[in-house]
Design an enzyme around this catalytic site. Sequence first.
Site, short mmCIF file in Angstrom:
data_model
loop_
_atom_site.label_atom_id
_atom_site.label_comp_id
_atom_site.label_asym_id
_atom_site.label_seq_id
_atom_site.Cartn_x
_atom_site.Cartn_y
_atom_site.Cartn_z
N CYS A 4 -0.46 -13.26 2.58
CA CYS A 4 -0.51 -12.32 1.58
C CYS A 4 0.82 -11.75 1.29
O CYS A 4 1.47 -11.31 2.20
CB CYS A 4 -1.44 -11.12 1.78
SG CYS A 4 -1.33 -9.61 0.90
N CYS A 7 1.40 -8.11 2.17
CA CYS A 7 1.41 -7.93 3.56
C CYS A 7 2.96 -8.29 4.09
O CYS A 7 3.39 -7.83 4.81
CB CYS A 7 0.34 -8.90 4.47
SG CYS A 7 -1.29 -8.23 4.34
N ASP A 30 7.94 -2.04 -8.73
CA ASP A 30 7.25 -3.43 -9.25
C ASP A 30 8.39 -4.21 -9.93
O ASP A 30 9.03 -3.77 -10.33
CB ASP A 30 6.23 -2.79 -10.35
CG ASP A 30 5.34 -4.22 -10.64
OD1 ASP A 30 4.38 -3.99 -10.48
OD2 ASP A 30 5.96 -5.11 -11.35
N HIS A 46 -4.84 -4.43 5.06
CA HIS A 46 -5.29 -5.76 3.99
C HIS A 46 -6.61 -5.48 3.66
O HIS A 46 -7.49 -5.62 4.36
CB HIS A 46 -4.92 -6.99 4.46
CG HIS A 46 -5.29 -7.88 3.46
ND1 HIS A 46 -4.29 -8.42 2.72
CD2 HIS A 46 -6.29 -8.68 3.03
CE1 HIS A 46 -4.79 -9.30 1.66
NE2 HIS A 46 -6.10 -9.60 1.91
N ASN A 86 -6.00 -2.89 -10.91
CA ASN A 86 -6.78 -3.87 -11.36
C ASN A 86 -7.60 -4.56 -10.21
O ASN A 86 -7.01 -4.75 -9.03
CB ASN A 86 -5.92 -5.08 -11.84
CG ASN A 86 -5.09 -4.26 -13.06
OD1 ASN A 86 -5.59 -3.78 -13.75
ND2 ASN A 86 -3.73 -4.58 -13.05
N HIS A 97 -4.42 -8.17 -2.86
CA HIS A 97 -4.14 -6.83 -1.71
C HIS A 97 -4.29 -5.52 -2.65
O HIS A 97 -3.25 -5.26 -3.61
CB HIS A 97 -2.79 -6.95 -1.11
CG HIS A 97 -2.59 -6.25 0.07
ND1 HIS A 97 -2.05 -6.37 1.35
CD2 HIS A 97 -2.41 -4.78 -0.08
CE1 HIS A 97 -2.08 -5.28 1.89
NE2 HIS A 97 -2.03 -4.21 1.16
N HIS A 99 -3.82 -2.53 -4.61
CA HIS A 99 -2.63 -1.83 -4.87
C HIS A 99 -2.98 -1.00 -6.11
O HIS A 99 -3.85 -1.13 -7.00
CB HIS A 99 -1.73 -2.85 -5.12
CG HIS A 99 -1.83 -3.82 -6.37
ND1 HIS A 99 -2.52 -4.94 -6.03
CD2 HIS A 99 -1.32 -4.32 -7.65
CE1 HIS A 99 -2.66 -5.86 -6.77
NE2 HIS A 99 -2.00 -5.12 -8.03
N HIS A 101 -0.88 0.89 -9.47
CA HIS A 101 0.42 0.80 -10.27
C HIS A 101 0.41 2.14 -10.50
O HIS A 101 -0.58 2.93 -11.01
CB HIS A 101 0.08 0.02 -11.28
CG HIS A 101 0.04 -1.26 -11.33
ND1 HIS A 101 0.75 -2.28 -11.44
CD2 HIS A 101 -1.17 -2.12 -10.94
CE1 HIS A 101 0.35 -3.27 -11.27
NE2 HIS A 101 -0.91 -3.25 -11.10
#
Length: 113
Positions: A4, A7, A30, A46, A86, A97, A99, A101
């Site tokens: 990942c 990770c 990002d 994870h 998303n 994984h 996340h 934004h």
Amino acid sequence: MSDCLFCKIIAGEIPSTKVYEDELTYAFRDINPMMPTHVLVVPRQHLTGLSAADEASDAVLAACLRACAKVAAQEGLTGGFRVVSNCGDDACQSVKHLHFHVLGGGKMTDKMG
Ligand code: DGP
């Protein structure tokens, strides 16, 4: 998860620009910013995405959202900010994984939701 990307970023195996971290979360810039401030907040644990979360994930989810607000404050996003996660192919999730934004630093053109 050994394969990942996020990770590996959390583990320091792939470099990132750290913005914030705590016991449960890690936040970094990002690589392809969509706004002047574009930070990703990820749980150290994870989880593939929001759909993989259950009651056992509540503390992690809360920590992620709290981290988003801390990042926004730390980045000086006094005019406001947007948090997006998303989930799945229809939403074009590219990294599996979980996340969030954190976007800000300017007026966003489209109102989401
Ligand atoms: P999403 O499309 O919601 O799965 O967002 C994944 C984001 O991850 C995307 O905006 C680009 C970012 N990203 C992908 N690879 C890397 C990387 O190696 N480093 C950093 N900092 N960000 C990455």
